[in-house]
Design a protein around this motif. Structure first.
Motif, short mmCIF file in Angstrom:
data_model
loop_
_atom_site.label_atom_id
_atom_site.label_comp_id
_atom_site.label_asym_id
_atom_site.label_seq_id
_atom_site.Cartn_x
_atom_site.Cartn_y
_atom_site.Cartn_z
N LEU A 1 33.64 21.28 35.72
CA LEU A 1 34.79 20.92 34.88
C LEU A 1 36.04 20.64 35.71
O LEU A 1 36.77 19.68 35.46
CB LEU A 1 35.12 22.08 33.92
CG LEU A 1 34.26 22.19 32.68
CD1 LEU A 1 34.56 23.50 31.95
CD2 LEU A 1 34.52 21.00 31.74
N HIS A 2 36.25 21.51 36.70
CA HIS A 2 37.47 21.41 37.50
C HIS A 2 37.53 20.06 38.24
O HIS A 2 38.55 19.39 38.28
CB HIS A 2 37.50 22.57 38.49
CG HIS A 2 38.86 22.89 39.03
ND1 HIS A 2 39.11 23.98 39.81
CD2 HIS A 2 40.05 22.25 38.92
CE1 HIS A 2 40.39 24.01 40.14
NE2 HIS A 2 40.98 22.97 39.63
N HIS B 1 42.51 27.01 34.57
CA HIS B 1 41.27 26.22 34.58
C HIS B 1 40.45 26.47 35.85
O HIS B 1 39.29 26.14 35.92
CB HIS B 1 41.57 24.71 34.39
CG HIS B 1 42.30 24.04 35.50
ND1 HIS B 1 43.35 23.17 35.30
CD2 HIS B 1 42.15 24.09 36.84
CE1 HIS B 1 43.79 22.71 36.45
NE2 HIS B 1 43.07 23.25 37.41
N ALA B 2 41.07 27.07 36.87
CA ALA B 2 40.36 27.34 38.12
C ALA B 2 39.51 28.60 38.05
O ALA B 2 38.65 28.81 38.92
CB ALA B 2 41.37 27.45 39.27
N TYR B 3 39.72 29.47 37.05
CA TYR B 3 38.99 30.73 37.04
C TYR B 3 38.62 31.27 35.67
O TYR B 3 37.79 32.16 35.53
CB TYR B 3 39.76 31.80 37.83
CG TYR B 3 41.14 32.12 37.26
CD1 TYR B 3 42.27 31.44 37.72
CD2 TYR B 3 41.31 33.08 36.27
CE1 TYR B 3 43.54 31.73 37.21
CE2 TYR B 3 42.58 33.37 35.75
CZ TYR B 3 43.69 32.69 36.23
OH TYR B 3 44.93 32.96 35.73
N TYR C 1 36.26 34.44 35.19
CA TYR C 1 37.00 35.68 35.41
C TYR C 1 37.93 36.04 34.26
O TYR C 1 38.69 36.99 34.35
CB TYR C 1 37.78 35.58 36.73
CG TYR C 1 36.89 35.46 37.94
CD1 TYR C 1 36.26 36.58 38.47
CD2 TYR C 1 36.64 34.22 38.53
CE1 TYR C 1 35.43 36.48 39.57
CE2 TYR C 1 35.80 34.10 39.63
CZ TYR C 1 35.20 35.23 40.15
OH TYR C 1 34.37 35.12 41.25
N LYS C 2 37.87 35.24 33.20
CA LYS C 2 38.76 35.43 32.04
C LYS C 2 40.21 35.52 32.51
O LYS C 2 40.63 34.72 33.33
CB LYS C 2 38.32 36.67 31.25
CG LYS C 2 36.89 36.55 30.72
CD LYS C 2 36.77 35.41 29.71
CE LYS C 2 35.36 35.25 29.16
NZ LYS C 2 34.38 34.63 30.07
N PRO D 1 43.32 38.46 39.56
CA PRO D 1 43.05 39.17 40.82
C PRO D 1 41.57 39.20 41.21
O PRO D 1 41.25 39.21 42.40
CB PRO D 1 43.58 40.59 40.56
CG PRO D 1 44.66 40.40 39.54
CD PRO D 1 44.16 39.29 38.65
N ASP D 2 40.65 39.21 40.24
CA ASP D 2 39.22 39.20 40.58
C ASP D 2 38.82 37.86 41.21
O ASP D 2 38.04 37.81 42.16
CB ASP D 2 38.36 39.44 39.32
CG ASP D 2 38.37 40.91 38.90
OD1 ASP D 2 38.97 41.73 39.63
OD2 ASP D 2 37.79 41.20 37.84
N TYR D 3 39.36 36.79 40.67
CA TYR D 3 39.14 35.45 41.26
C TYR D 3 39.70 35.41 42.68
O TYR D 3 39.05 34.93 43.61
CB TYR D 3 39.82 34.42 40.35
CG TYR D 3 40.14 33.07 40.96
CD1 TYR D 3 39.13 32.16 41.31
CD2 TYR D 3 41.47 32.66 41.13
CE1 TYR D 3 39.44 30.92 41.82
CE2 TYR D 3 41.78 31.41 41.64
CZ TYR D 3 40.77 30.54 41.98
OH TYR D 3 41.08 29.30 42.49
#
Ligand SMILES: *[C@@H]1O[C@H](CO)[C@@H](O)[C@H](O)[C@H]1NC(C)=O
Ligand SMILES: *[C@@H]1O[C@H](CO)[C@@H](O)[C@H](O)[C@H]1NC(C)=O
Ligand SMILES: [Fe+2]
Length: 223
Positions: free
Chosen positions: A51-52, A189-191, A195-196, A200-202
């Motif tokens: 998608l990105h 849109h990047a995560y 990662y919802k 920070p998890d991304y």
């Protein structure tokens, strides 16, 4: 003879060469990813990459080309109002295209060295600025997590001070003070799909697929 030739060229939709050149010169195209959509799994999912790249980056490419085409028209019409009104679209979409083109190269699958730690001059410069590579990562992640809404976090190099710096840019403010070496997209849109809302998890995962070789090349060119 000549007038017949001219007429047939016109009716076939032929445009004067100068206009064709101008159009060719300013069009941008979506660059291919240097790896497959699934190559950054499990750190960045196939779905996000697809998608990105094929939707979001493509939209910046289309938006830039459309605005640029209108701009050509407004030059020809001598319409200054329109030229000025197109500047935001040019900056936003052109900036998005440049940023994402850099971002894809800043990443690499594990099998191609993604996540391998920086070495040599780049590592020394990072250590002299932040004490250690780990300390740099903590600072970078804190800065990136703190970007309000959409934006980018950067590792940049200042030609003036000859030093590395972490910078963040919200929305559309361009990074002008530094040569960008590493850019991390922190737009949702990047995560989000993976990662919802936990940015920070991304940010923790992305270091596993950073292409430090590419960053080092940019660093040596910038110096
Ligand atoms: C110039 O462009 C503006 C914005 O697109 C438009 O509203 C206006 O009618 C144009 N002016 C002329 C003289 O064509
Ligand atoms: C592109 O990068 C700049 C920083 O150089 C940033 O401020 C801007 O938001 C980015 N543009 C897009 C559309 O992502
Ligand atoms: Fe993006």
């Amino acid at each position: 003879m000549l007038s017949i030739a001219t007429r047939s060229l016109k009716s076939s939709g032929f445009k004067p060469a100068v206009r064709c050149l101008a159009a060719v010169r300013t069009k941008v195209t979506l660059p291919d990813l240097p790896y497959g959509y699934d190559a950054l799994e499990p750190y960045i999912s196939t779905e996000i990459m697809k998608l990105h790249h094929s939707k979001h980056h493509q939209a910046y490419v289309n938006g830039y080309n459309q605005a640029e085409e209108k701009l050509q028209g407004s030059f020809q019409a001598g319409n200054l109002t329109e030229q000025i009104s197109l500047q935001n679209a040019i900056k936003f979409n052109g900036g998005g295209h440049i940023n994402h083109s850099l971002f894809w190269k800043n990443l690499a699958p594990k099998s191609a060295g993604g996540g391998d730690l920086p070495q040599g001059d780049l590592l020394s410069a990072i250590e002299s600025e932040w004490g250690s590579f780990d300390a740099f990562v903590s600072k970078f992640n804190a800065a990136a997590a703190g970007v309000q809404g959409s934006g980018w976090a950067w590792l940049g190099y200042s030609k003036e001070s000859k030093r590395l710096a972490i910078a963040t840019t919200p929305n559309q403010d361009p990074l002008l003070s530094h040569v960008p070496l590493l850019g991390v997209d922190v737009w949702e849109h990047a995560y989000y799909l993976q990662y919802k809302n936990v940015r920070p998890d991304y940010l923790k995962a992305i270091w596993e697929v950073i292409n430090w070789k590419e960053v080092a090349e940019r660093f040596s060119k910038a110096q």
